[in-house]
Design a protein around this motif. Sequence first.
Motif, PDB file in Angstrom:
ATOM      1  N   PHE A 148      40.270  38.582  54.016  1.00  0.00           N
ATOM      2  CA  PHE A 148      39.499  38.237  55.475  1.00  0.00           C
ATOM      3  C   PHE A 148      38.604  37.860  55.313  1.00  0.00           C
ATOM      4  CE2 PHE A 148      44.202  39.283  56.042  1.00  0.00           C
ATOM      5  CZ  PHE A 148      44.260  38.393  56.776  1.00  0.00           C
ATOM      6  N   SER A 149      37.894  36.550  56.096  1.00  0.00           N
ATOM      7  CA  SER A 149      36.857  36.426  56.582  1.00  0.00           C
ATOM      8  C   SER A 149      36.414  37.785  57.942  1.00  0.00           C
ATOM      9  CB  SER A 149      35.951  35.412  56.125  1.00  0.00           C
ATOM     10  OG  SER A 149      35.834  35.049  55.176  1.00  0.00           O
ATOM     11  N   ARG A 177      30.300  32.292  57.766  1.00  0.00           N
ATOM     12  CA  ARG A 177      29.983  30.192  57.343  1.00  0.00           C
ATOM     13  C   ARG A 177      30.928  29.960  56.994  1.00  0.00           C
ATOM     14  NH1 ARG A 177      26.641  29.133  51.626  1.00  0.00           N
ATOM     15  NH2 ARG A 177      28.704  28.041  51.550  1.00  0.00           N
ATOM     16  N   ARG A 178      30.488  29.099  57.632  1.00  0.00           N
ATOM     17  CA  ARG A 178      31.962  27.870  57.754  1.00  0.00           C
ATOM     18  C   ARG A 178      31.668  26.890  56.431  1.00  0.00           C
ATOM     19  NH1 ARG A 178      34.541  26.506  61.318  1.00  0.00           N
ATOM     20  NH2 ARG A 178      34.385  24.572  61.060  1.00  0.00           N
ATOM     21  N   ALA A 179      32.438  27.373  55.233  1.00  0.00           N
ATOM     22  CA  ALA A 179      31.975  27.088  53.960  1.00  0.00           C
ATOM     23  C   ALA A 179      33.361  27.898  53.395  1.00  0.00           C
ATOM     24  CB  ALA A 179      30.601  27.319  53.550  1.00  0.00           C
ATOM     25  N   GLY A 219      38.577  33.662  53.718  1.00  0.00           N
ATOM     26  CA  GLY A 219      38.876  32.952  55.492  1.00  0.00           C
ATOM     27  C   GLY A 219      39.834  33.808  56.739  1.00  0.00           C
ATOM     28  N   HIS A 220      40.904  33.380  57.313  1.00  0.00           N
ATOM     29  CA  HIS A 220      41.594  33.668  58.201  1.00  0.00           C
ATOM     30  C   HIS A 220      42.808  33.298  58.144  1.00  0.00           C
ATOM     31  CE1 HIS A 220      40.014  29.524  60.399  1.00  0.00           C
ATOM     32  NE2 HIS A 220      40.731  30.138  61.055  1.00  0.00           N
ATOM     33  N   GLY A 267      37.453  25.765  58.672  1.00  0.00           N
ATOM     34  CA  GLY A 267      38.656  25.337  59.134  1.00  0.00           C
ATOM     35  C   GLY A 267      39.791  24.752  58.565  1.00  0.00           C
ATOM     36  N   THR A 268      39.777  24.395  56.846  1.00  0.00           N
ATOM     37  CA  THR A 268      40.661  23.571  56.367  1.00  0.00           C
ATOM     38  C   THR A 268      41.697  24.816  55.583  1.00  0.00           C
ATOM     39  OG1 THR A 268      39.923  23.886  54.520  1.00  0.00           O
ATOM     40  CG2 THR A 268      39.660  21.934  55.165  1.00  0.00           C
TER      41      THR A 268
END
Length: 179
Positions: free
Chosen positions: A89-90, A95-97, A103-104, A145-146
């Motif tokens: 989990f980030s 950063r949006r990468a 991720g989440h 977001g992917t």
Amino acid sequence: MSWTRRTLVALAVCVLVPLGAEGCATGGASGHAGTVSPSPVGKVLRDTDGTGRHLREVAGEEAPEVGVEVTPDRARGWDVLLTVRRFRFSAAGARRAAVPGRGHARLFLDGRPVTRLRAPGYHLSGRLVPHGTHHLTARLYADDGTVWAVRGRPVESTADITASGAEPGPAGAPSESTP
């Protein structure tokens, strides 16, 4: 042609030529085997999940995995615990990468979004779960977001929740009347 005009022409060519063309790549940002991907992680597909987020295809041996366990608590709610493999989990504000295995998670109750998780545990209020059987789905997302995906399907897990008994009323009293 002046040096500024030549520079502008060169920049225009790099913008108009597909990413990965010789001379225009900026080091490590080009796609793999003719495909365009905003990061070197997997391949972004045209397909989307139910929320409109694009799928990020990764090989099965590299793909993160998620499991979801739901147990009732004493306060008429539900404790949700995610178990993950090859995933971390980030922190909020990451950063949006897309970073491999980072991720989440997002929780969905009967297909409707409930929350975004940056940790494996969550308390689901009983007020969100009406009487009956429902499906709670945990889906993994990259920080851009992917949706992490394998063979065109989102990386997710679903558990059933069955809520029974009296529904709480407005002041916490049971809404069912007793004779």
